[in-house]
Design a protein around this motif. Sequence first.
Motif, mmCIF file in Angstrom:
data_model
loop_
_atom_site.group_PDB
_atom_site.id
_atom_site.type_symbol
_atom_site.label_atom_id
_atom_site.label_comp_id
_atom_site.label_asym_id
_atom_site.label_seq_id
_atom_site.Cartn_x
_atom_site.Cartn_y
_atom_site.Cartn_z
ATOM 1 N N CYS A 185 0.840 -1.396 0.075
ATOM 2 C CA CYS A 185 0.111 0.027 0.008
ATOM 3 C C CYS A 185 0.855 1.285 0.037
ATOM 4 O O CYS A 185 0.610 2.260 -0.518
ATOM 5 N N TYR A 186 2.010 1.238 0.700
ATOM 6 C CA TYR A 186 2.705 2.243 0.693
ATOM 7 C C TYR A 186 3.445 2.464 -0.766
ATOM 8 O O TYR A 186 3.352 3.764 -1.081
ATOM 9 N N LEU A 187 3.912 1.541 -1.385
ATOM 10 C CA LEU A 187 4.374 1.927 -2.972
ATOM 11 C C LEU A 187 3.437 2.393 -3.707
ATOM 12 O O LEU A 187 3.528 3.052 -4.350
ATOM 13 N N ALA A 188 2.143 1.784 -3.533
ATOM 14 C CA ALA A 188 1.048 2.011 -4.271
ATOM 15 C C ALA A 188 0.495 3.567 -4.269
ATOM 16 O O ALA A 188 0.111 4.166 -4.994
ATOM 17 N N ALA A 189 0.762 4.076 -3.051
ATOM 18 C CA ALA A 189 0.458 5.486 -2.786
ATOM 19 C C ALA A 189 1.141 6.528 -3.296
ATOM 20 O O ALA A 189 0.771 7.607 -3.330
ATOM 21 N N LEU A 303 5.750 0.155 -9.196
ATOM 22 C CA LEU A 303 6.662 0.826 -9.384
ATOM 23 C C LEU A 303 6.628 1.553 -10.893
ATOM 24 O O LEU A 303 6.992 2.960 -11.027
ATOM 25 N N GLU A 304 6.299 0.753 -11.823
ATOM 26 C CA GLU A 304 6.118 1.556 -13.077
ATOM 27 C C GLU A 304 4.852 2.715 -13.023
ATOM 28 O O GLU A 304 4.758 3.429 -13.708
ATOM 29 N N LYS A 305 3.922 2.267 -12.086
ATOM 30 C CA LYS A 305 2.876 3.142 -11.968
ATOM 31 C C LYS A 305 3.372 4.473 -11.619
ATOM 32 O O LYS A 305 2.821 5.503 -11.839
ATOM 33 N N ALA A 306 4.209 4.371 -10.399
ATOM 34 C CA ALA A 306 4.886 5.457 -9.758
ATOM 35 C C ALA A 306 5.646 6.192 -10.752
ATOM 36 O O ALA A 306 5.729 7.420 -10.831
ATOM 37 N N ARG A 307 6.411 5.530 -11.909
ATOM 38 C CA ARG A 307 7.217 6.468 -12.619
ATOM 39 C C ARG A 307 6.206 6.997 -13.894
ATOM 40 O O ARG A 307 6.717 8.213 -14.183
ATOM 41 N N LYS A 308 5.064 6.405 -14.079
ATOM 42 C CA LYS A 308 4.333 7.218 -15.098
ATOM 43 C C LYS A 308 3.634 8.411 -14.429
ATOM 44 O O LYS A 308 3.483 9.277 -15.306
ATOM 45 N N TYR A 309 3.583 8.383 -13.060
ATOM 46 C CA TYR A 309 2.965 9.526 -12.335
ATOM 47 C C TYR A 309 4.041 10.768 -12.091
ATOM 48 O O TYR A 309 3.741 11.808 -11.659
ATOM 49 N N HIS A 310 5.298 10.107 -12.027
ATOM 50 C CA HIS A 310 6.490 11.269 -12.181
ATOM 51 C C HIS A 310 7.249 11.058 -13.225
ATOM 52 O O HIS A 310 8.387 10.965 -13.111
#
Length: 354
Positions: A185-189, A303-310
């Motif tokens: 959940c922390y990573l997804a956030a 992590l790929e979701k986070a990369r697309k968000y940033h």
Amino acid sequence: MDIIKLKNSILAANPNADSTILEDLCNLTQKYQLKWVPNKDGGSAYFVMSHLSKVKGLDLDDYKSHWVKLTECGERTSSESLSGRGFKLEGEKLATFKKNWQEMWGESLGRINSIWVGDWTHAYSYLTQGTTQAAKDFQTLGAKAIGSSIKKDIEELTAPIIKVDRTLIYNSGYSKEEHLQRDLCYLAAHSPYKLSAEISVEDYPGSRTQHRRFDLVHVQPHKSKGKVVTTYELKKDIITLEDLVMAVEAKRYPDLIKLKYGTSNIKLIMVAPFGGTEEALVRCQQYDDVEIWTVRKLSLFLLEKARKYHPTDSYFVDKMLVEDNDTVKKLLTIPQLPQEESKVLHFPTKKLAA
């Protein structure tokens, strides 16, 4: 086309690419003779999405019709339900892509005004969706590759003793499933990919329990399907055949998810640090809506979701989030067994019906 060239091209642009996904894609590319082209720098790999639709036995417009959404401005963008990135090419970018395709394959893409292409992880994600034979073949390759990857890692790290005590597996993963749930959940956030924890549903009448709870749930709005629901069931060590059959056939989790959310567009993904045993991975291929992932695979997806968000802050993602964050580093690290123990993962299970 030489598969080694495909692998080298992807690794040139993505040196830390997930080896399991990469091997899967190479195997499927070879089997179905999929065609691709690198970027302008000669790295990565891009696939024509309509070609992948054809391989899956679907209408050529399946990707554009079901996996592309309209923005508020009326523009069509690739769906976040798939990992990686999809692109609509027009004008000069389309002309460059068509030229590269002609040079690489000696054939023309024809007189077209636009085309949807996807990077290698987007192609991988699209190919795994659905129940066509190509999709099932890909999922089978994935299960075998994951099993081989885990076995290889363990063999490299452990001495050849005959038997493993399951308590060692417990001690090599997470001490509690709640801790694994918290870390995911922390990573997804760090992205818009929302994971809701401990979702409660009423169990079937006559069951010994009144409610069942799903560890993590993601609900993705979908233009044509209404919504797509992905449920993640977590284990702190490894998923056995008994774990799998209990969740799918005894507790009937896929059916409960469909009833809870009023849709048949669901996926149950069982996740554990060591993934699944060989028996579980083989049995899993019998279920259309069920997969087994390692924690690392899910973490790479998030992590790929986070990369697309940033998109413009790679330092935050690659340095602060991956290299300097102990929570994320643990999620991305395949756990190691003590070196004095066995390289053979053997867990006696109750006899289950075929």
